[in-house]
Design an enzyme around this catalytic site. Structure first.
Site, PDB file in Angstrom:
ATOM      1  N   ARG A 167      -4.789  -2.144  -4.478  1.00 42.83           N
ATOM      2  CA  ARG A 167      -3.532  -1.611  -5.022  1.00 42.83           C
ATOM      3  C   ARG A 167      -2.819  -0.671  -4.046  1.00 42.83           C
ATOM      4  O   ARG A 167      -2.210   0.332  -4.452  1.00 42.83           O
ATOM      5  CB  ARG A 167      -3.762  -0.888  -6.365  1.00 42.83           C
ATOM      6  CG  ARG A 167      -4.373  -1.745  -7.404  1.00 42.83           C
ATOM      7  CD  ARG A 167      -3.468  -2.873  -7.885  1.00 42.83           C
ATOM      8  NE  ARG A 167      -4.234  -3.778  -8.695  1.00 42.83           N
ATOM      9  CZ  ARG A 167      -4.806  -4.903  -8.230  1.00 42.83           C
ATOM     10  NH1 ARG A 167      -4.641  -5.273  -6.960  1.00 42.83           N
ATOM     11  NH2 ARG A 167      -5.508  -5.677  -9.021  1.00 42.83           N
ATOM     12  N   SER A 216      -2.195  -0.377 -16.031  1.00 43.70           N
ATOM     13  CA  SER A 216      -3.405   0.427 -15.873  1.00 43.70           C
ATOM     14  C   SER A 216      -3.055   1.783 -15.280  1.00 43.70           C
ATOM     15  O   SER A 216      -2.397   1.855 -14.236  1.00 43.70           O
ATOM     16  CB  SER A 216      -4.390  -0.274 -14.936  1.00 43.70           C
ATOM     17  OG  SER A 216      -4.817  -1.469 -15.515  1.00 43.70           O
ATOM     18  N   GLU A 286      -3.665   5.050 -10.682  1.00 42.93           N
ATOM     19  CA  GLU A 286      -2.980   3.926 -10.021  1.00 42.93           C
ATOM     20  C   GLU A 286      -1.468   4.133 -10.160  1.00 42.93           C
ATOM     21  O   GLU A 286      -0.698   3.886  -9.253  1.00 42.93           O
ATOM     22  CB  GLU A 286      -3.409   2.615 -10.699  1.00 42.93           C
ATOM     23  CG  GLU A 286      -2.774   1.399 -10.078  1.00 42.93           C
ATOM     24  CD  GLU A 286      -3.338   0.100 -10.653  1.00 42.93           C
ATOM     25  OE1 GLU A 286      -4.553   0.028 -10.894  1.00 42.93           O
ATOM     26  OE2 GLU A 286      -2.550  -0.831 -10.850  1.00 42.93           O
TER      27      GLU A 286
HETATM   28  C1  LIG Z   1       2.324  -4.207 -18.875  1.00 43.09           C
HETATM   29  C2  LIG Z   1       2.022  -4.007 -17.420  1.00 43.09           C
HETATM   30  C3  LIG Z   1       1.054  -4.791 -16.799  1.00 43.09           C
HETATM   31  C4  LIG Z   1       0.774  -4.617 -15.458  1.00 43.09           C
HETATM   32  N1  LIG Z   1      -0.182  -5.410 -14.874  1.00 43.09           N
HETATM   33  C5  LIG Z   1      -0.463  -5.265 -13.567  1.00 43.09           C
HETATM   34  C6  LIG Z   1      -1.449  -6.089 -12.944  1.00 43.09           C
HETATM   35  O1  LIG Z   1      -2.069  -6.939 -13.565  1.00 43.09           O
HETATM   36  N2  LIG Z   1      -1.697  -5.900 -11.621  1.00 43.09           N
HETATM   37  C7  LIG Z   1      -1.024  -4.969 -10.885  1.00 43.09           C
HETATM   38  O2  LIG Z   1      -1.282  -4.853  -9.679  1.00 43.09           O
HETATM   39  N3  LIG Z   1      -0.083  -4.168 -11.450  1.00 43.09           N
HETATM   40  C8  LIG Z   1       0.220  -4.301 -12.760  1.00 43.09           C
HETATM   41  N4  LIG Z   1       1.171  -3.493 -13.334  1.00 43.09           N
HETATM   42  C9  LIG Z   1       1.816  -2.430 -12.530  1.00 43.09           C
HETATM   43  C10 LIG Z   1       3.130  -2.845 -11.840  1.00 43.09           C
HETATM   44  O3  LIG Z   1       3.803  -3.864 -12.547  1.00 43.09           O
HETATM   45  C11 LIG Z   1       2.907  -3.293 -10.391  1.00 43.09           C
HETATM   46  O4  LIG Z   1       2.328  -2.265  -9.609  1.00 43.09           O
HETATM   47  C12 LIG Z   1       4.245  -3.698  -9.733  1.00 43.09           C
HETATM   48  O5  LIG Z   1       3.967  -4.334  -8.519  1.00 43.09           O
HETATM   49  C13 LIG Z   1       5.194  -2.531  -9.475  1.00 43.09           C
HETATM   50  O6  LIG Z   1       6.462  -3.064  -9.137  1.00 43.09           O
HETATM   51  P1  LIG Z   1       7.806  -2.257  -9.486  1.00 43.09           P
HETATM   52  O7  LIG Z   1       8.938  -3.020  -8.927  1.00 43.09           O
HETATM   53  O8  LIG Z   1       7.865  -1.977 -10.947  1.00 43.09           O
HETATM   54  O9  LIG Z   1       7.543  -0.923  -8.680  1.00 43.09           O
HETATM   55  P2  LIG Z   1       8.001   0.554  -9.104  1.00 43.09           P
HETATM   56  O10 LIG Z   1       7.167   1.004 -10.253  1.00 43.09           O
HETATM   57  O11 LIG Z   1       9.466   0.604  -9.245  1.00 43.09           O
HETATM   58  O12 LIG Z   1       7.537   1.357  -7.810  1.00 43.09           O
HETATM   59  C14 LIG Z   1       6.163   1.514  -7.516  1.00 43.09           C
HETATM   60  C15 LIG Z   1       6.034   2.184  -6.130  1.00 43.09           C
HETATM   61  O13 LIG Z   1       6.485   1.244  -5.153  1.00 43.09           O
HETATM   62  C16 LIG Z   1       7.571   1.768  -4.406  1.00 43.09           C
HETATM   63  N5  LIG Z   1       8.509   0.662  -4.150  1.00 43.09           N
HETATM   64  C17 LIG Z   1       9.089  -0.145  -5.064  1.00 43.09           C
HETATM   65  N6  LIG Z   1       9.851  -1.066  -4.457  1.00 43.09           N
HETATM   66  C18 LIG Z   1       9.754  -0.835  -3.127  1.00 43.09           C
HETATM   67  C19 LIG Z   1      10.313  -1.426  -1.974  1.00 43.09           C
HETATM   68  N7  LIG Z   1      11.153  -2.460  -2.045  1.00 43.09           N
HETATM   69  N8  LIG Z   1       9.990  -0.896  -0.750  1.00 43.09           N
HETATM   70  C20 LIG Z   1       9.157   0.169  -0.643  1.00 43.09           C
HETATM   71  N9  LIG Z   1       8.608   0.776  -1.702  1.00 43.09           N
HETATM   72  C21 LIG Z   1       8.897   0.296  -2.931  1.00 43.09           C
HETATM   73  C22 LIG Z   1       8.175   2.860  -5.258  1.00 43.09           C
HETATM   74  O14 LIG Z   1       8.810   3.853  -4.480  1.00 43.09           O
HETATM   75  C23 LIG Z   1       6.935   3.406  -5.977  1.00 43.09           C
HETATM   76  O15 LIG Z   1       6.252   4.323  -5.170  1.00 43.09           O
HETATM   77  C24 LIG Z   1       1.475  -3.650 -14.693  1.00 43.09           C
HETATM   78  C25 LIG Z   1       2.457  -2.858 -15.327  1.00 43.09           C
HETATM   79  C26 LIG Z   1       2.737  -3.040 -16.666  1.00 43.09           C
HETATM   80  C27 LIG Z   1       3.804  -2.203 -17.303  1.00 43.09           C
END
Ligand SMILES: Cc1cc2nc3c(=O)[nH]c(=O)nc-3n(C[C@H](O)[C@H](O)[C@H](O)COP(=O)(O)OP(=O)(O)OC[C@H]3O[C@@H](n4cnc5c(N)ncnc54)[C@H](O)[C@@H]3O)c2cc1C
Length: 293
Positions: A167, A216, A286
């Site tokens: 992660r 998580s 996480e």
């Molecule tokens: C119901 C649910 C289920 C989930 N299941 C999983 C799972 O099975 N596995 C898993 O790994 N995660 C899971 N997640 C967590 C999440 O969806 C992932 O970590 C996802 O990849 C985050 O993407 P985001 O666009 O929402 O990032 P954000 O939450 O918007 O950002 C997360 C971090 O990444 C940075 N960031 C975002 N975009 C960029 C970019 N383009 N360049 C540089 N930095 C950036 C942000 O600054 C921040 O620090 C889950 C979340 C939920 C709500």
């Protein structure tokens, strides 16, 4: 800061609650949704020049925004949503929905993204978090990324130039991901679809998807399960203010309607302390708390 020529949406004093899956957070001073890489770069350069805080997010599915709000500029990447397929290869903008990409790959009979169908983030967020599930992760299929490097230049990096961990990856907080190139493999469309449906059904059965959450909250400790430890420590269903440890899955904290970041942080702190006290395990979060300062 002037915004002349910017085509993407801009809002001032905008509720951060609307920008994350937990539905928590105060007001953002300014929020921008750039529609192109050029616009994003321009905003970034202006912030650098003028010493304005710049933060970028995707769908906000892995963050906890502060009750105090955020000063400066909060940039949302979801407008960078182009995708170009070339047989087994796809080049995708950072703001593209990972779940949508996963479904599109399946529709083309391509395998490799089945794990991602239920992950509600963007491609950029998934790359920096090395998102994964069901035994697969982004690093398995990523070939190349286009980034905005800390000095402001656009670079292309091969997968070998990036270090991936559980992660996390070396780009986190070091660069802005603009685009990803993924390589998938031909597979049996029926098997791909069946695997995705099964993964989604497992999520629905195990996760509290009916309430706002951020997936998580804690990383699994090496060889263990954070959810199991939290459950065994007796935290399932416990509530602090509007934040509650899900009674369905103890590694999820759900917003029961009026949760604040303070509630969630206090719950996280108490769980960590207690799990350490009872089992000697140091849980690590996480989910990322975004500090207001
Ligand atoms: C119901 C649910 C289920 C989930 N299941 C999983 C799972 O099975 N596995 C898993 O790994 N995660 C899971 N997640 C967590 C999440 O969806 C992932 O970590 C996802 O990849 C985050 O993407 P985001 O666009 O929402 O990032 P954000 O939450 O918007 O950002 C997360 C971090 O990444 C940075 N960031 C975002 N975009 C960029 C970019 N383009 N360049 C540089 N930095 C950036 C942000 O600054 C921040 O620090 C889950 C979340 C939920 C709500």
């Amino acid at each position: 800061m002037t915004w002349q020529g910017m085509r993407g949406r801009i809002e001032h004093r905008y509720p951060l609650q609307k920008l994350n899956t937990w539905r928590i957070g105060g007001l953002a001073e300014t929020v921008c949704w750039p529609e192109s890489e050029e616009e994003l770069r321009e905003i970034w350069f202006k912030c650098q020049e003028q010493g304005i805080p710049f933060r970028l997010f995707g769908r906000g599915s892995n963050v906890l925004f502060p009750d105090e709000g955020l000063s400066g500029v909060t940039v949302i990447s979801t407008g960078l949503a182009q995708s170009v397929w070339d047989s087994e290869w796809v080049t995708v903008g950072a703001g593209y929905s990972l779940a949508r990409l996963s479904q599109e790959a399946a529709d083309r009979g391509l395998t490799g993204l089945e794990f991602a169908r239920g992950i509600p983030g963007t491609v950029g967020g998934a790359v920096v978090m090395n998102a994964g599930a069901h035994g697969g992760s982004i690093q398995d299929i990523l070939e190349e990324v286009k980034i905005l490097a800390p000095e402001g230049e656009v670079q292309r990096l091969a997968k070998e130039d990036i270090q991936f961990g559980y992660r996390e990856c070396s780009l986190r907080d070091q660069a802005i991901v603009l685009e990803g190139v993924f390589h998938l493999k031909p597979g049996d469309p029926d098997v791909i679809q069946a695997t995705m449906s099964e993964n989604l059904a497992r999520r629905k059965a195990a996760q509290p998807l009916e309430l706002p959450n951020a997936g998580s909250v804690f990383r699994n400790p090496p060889g263990g399960s954070a959810g199991r430890l939290i459950e065994e420590a007796g935290w399932k269903g416990k509530r602090l203010g509007g934040a509650q440890v899900s009674s369905k899955h103890a590694n999820f904290i759900v917003n029961q309607g009026n949760a604040t970041a303070r509630d969630v942080l206090a719950l996280i702190r108490e769980i960590k302390k207690d799990v350490h006290h009872q089992f000697g395990v140091e849980l690590k979060t996480e989910v990322r708390y975004i500090s207001p300062s």
